[in-house]
Design a protein around this motif. Sequence first.
Motif, PDB file in Angstrom:
ATOM      1  N   ARG A  82     -36.935 -22.519  31.761  1.00 19.22           N
ATOM      2  CA  ARG A  82     -37.495 -21.258  32.223  1.00 19.22           C
ATOM      3  C   ARG A  82     -38.072 -20.535  31.009  1.00 19.22           C
ATOM      4  O   ARG A  82     -37.453 -20.473  29.942  1.00 19.22           O
ATOM      5  CB  ARG A  82     -36.424 -20.393  32.868  1.00 19.22           C
ATOM      6  CG  ARG A  82     -36.978 -19.176  33.584  1.00 19.22           C
ATOM      7  CD  ARG A  82     -37.138 -19.410  35.063  1.00 19.22           C
ATOM      8  NE  ARG A  82     -35.877 -19.706  35.713  1.00 19.22           N
ATOM      9  CZ  ARG A  82     -35.695 -20.713  36.548  1.00 19.22           C
ATOM     10  NH1 ARG A  82     -36.676 -21.545  36.799  1.00 19.22           N
ATOM     11  NH2 ARG A  82     -34.533 -20.901  37.143  1.00 19.22           N
ATOM     12  N   THR A 132     -42.223 -21.603  34.302  1.00 18.36           N
ATOM     13  CA  THR A 132     -41.339 -22.748  34.091  1.00 18.36           C
ATOM     14  C   THR A 132     -42.072 -23.829  33.313  1.00 18.36           C
ATOM     15  O   THR A 132     -43.225 -24.152  33.616  1.00 18.36           O
ATOM     16  CB  THR A 132     -40.867 -23.336  35.444  1.00 18.36           C
ATOM     17  OG1 THR A 132     -40.227 -22.311  36.210  1.00 18.36           O
ATOM     18  CG2 THR A 132     -39.886 -24.478  35.226  1.00 18.36           C
ATOM     19  N   ASP A 146     -42.597 -20.930  39.474  1.00 16.70           N
ATOM     20  CA  ASP A 146     -41.734 -21.395  40.551  1.00 16.70           C
ATOM     21  C   ASP A 146     -41.904 -20.513  41.779  1.00 16.70           C
ATOM     22  O   ASP A 146     -42.785 -19.642  41.831  1.00 16.70           O
ATOM     23  CB  ASP A 146     -40.270 -21.458  40.087  1.00 16.70           C
ATOM     24  CG  ASP A 146     -39.698 -20.089  39.741  1.00 16.70           C
ATOM     25  OD1 ASP A 146     -40.316 -19.047  40.089  1.00 16.70           O
ATOM     26  OD2 ASP A 146     -38.616 -20.044  39.119  1.00 16.70           O
ATOM     27  N   GLU A 147     -41.061 -20.730  42.779  1.00 17.44           N
ATOM     28  CA  GLU A 147     -41.201 -20.005  44.041  1.00 17.44           C
ATOM     29  C   GLU A 147     -40.992 -18.499  43.887  1.00 17.44           C
ATOM     30  O   GLU A 147     -41.437 -17.713  44.720  1.00 17.44           O
ATOM     31  CB  GLU A 147     -40.231 -20.576  45.086  1.00 17.44           C
ATOM     32  CG  GLU A 147     -38.749 -20.344  44.786  1.00 17.44           C
ATOM     33  CD  GLU A 147     -38.205 -21.304  43.745  1.00 17.44           C
ATOM     34  OE1 GLU A 147     -37.031 -21.141  43.351  1.00 17.44           O
ATOM     35  OE2 GLU A 147     -38.959 -22.224  43.343  1.00 17.44           O
TER      36      GLU A 147
END
Length: 345
Positions: free
Chosen positions: A140, A179, A173-174
Amino acid sequence: MNGTGQDLAEAGADGAEAGLDKSPLYLRIRDVLAQAISAGRLPKGALLLEGPVATLFASTRTPVRQALVLLEEGGMVRRFDGRGFLVGQGRSGPKRVALTPDMLGLSEEAPGLRKAPGWEAIYESLEREMVHLSVFGRHRINEVELARARGVGRQVARDALTRLEALGIVEKDERMRWTLVPLDESRMRDLHDIRVALEPVALMQAAPFIPPAERGMMSDRLEEALAAYPDLSVQAMDDLETDLHITCLGYCPNRELLIALRRARFMLNVSKHIIGVSHRMPAAEPFIAEHLAVFRALDVDDIARAAETLRHHIVVSLPKVISRVAELREAHRPAIPAYATPVAR
């Protein structure tokens, strides 16, 4: 440019970013140089090298190279031993003139002078750090911590990450968090398959549009590199990769095809950031001779053979890249920067 990720778009659409002039950067560089030559600010015999000229324009070398080739075709400059261009024609020797913005008629406000975006100052080292870290799995990336670590504003950090995203080095990411995408063997094979399928097609479409003078200059650089190897810098090797896989293919008129290739070209960056930086320079590097074989086929208009030679070159390169990444994973574990957090599998 050196041949980093930020150069990927420069071969064909390299820079309608500056000022109000939306023409490609290489055309604006050509026009500025042509005006300086016509006005006598650049004297006959002045030696023009890609690096110093690129510095004045806050540019990478790719658009400068294209501009100089166009000036050569127009008879305003002539090539000098494959290491640059001399202003004017004739047999006069080179004059090593220190180029200045005033000599080119540039000022901070001049549309021909592209101010470098803030992200460029941190991009190259950040890309290398990200590539090395990606070998060790998903991480991350904290945008605020990245800005703090590099001593820049958050917008600059975000712009750099956006460039990395275009190459597939990072993604969101979602929850829209940055990321770092892991670089494992499966992903390398997937990216490689794209290159094998699309680069030969792009070369076949690009071949009729590659200026012969520019192609000849690229062949000269390969001949010199082949004679000098392994006494070559990582930058020189990256420039050779850029010549074929980015600049030449950038003449492909199918822009959608080039967009599809952009992420797969990340594989070129992997080798650049491993060889000579975290990995020893190989005793033999056949890619130079393989590139020459492509150019020699183009020289005789055997486009089909050039495309097949390129395809073979890409196919045989995969095991080398996989091996180098595996060695990096075994021998070199970089410190995890404060802005990165490993993500559990």
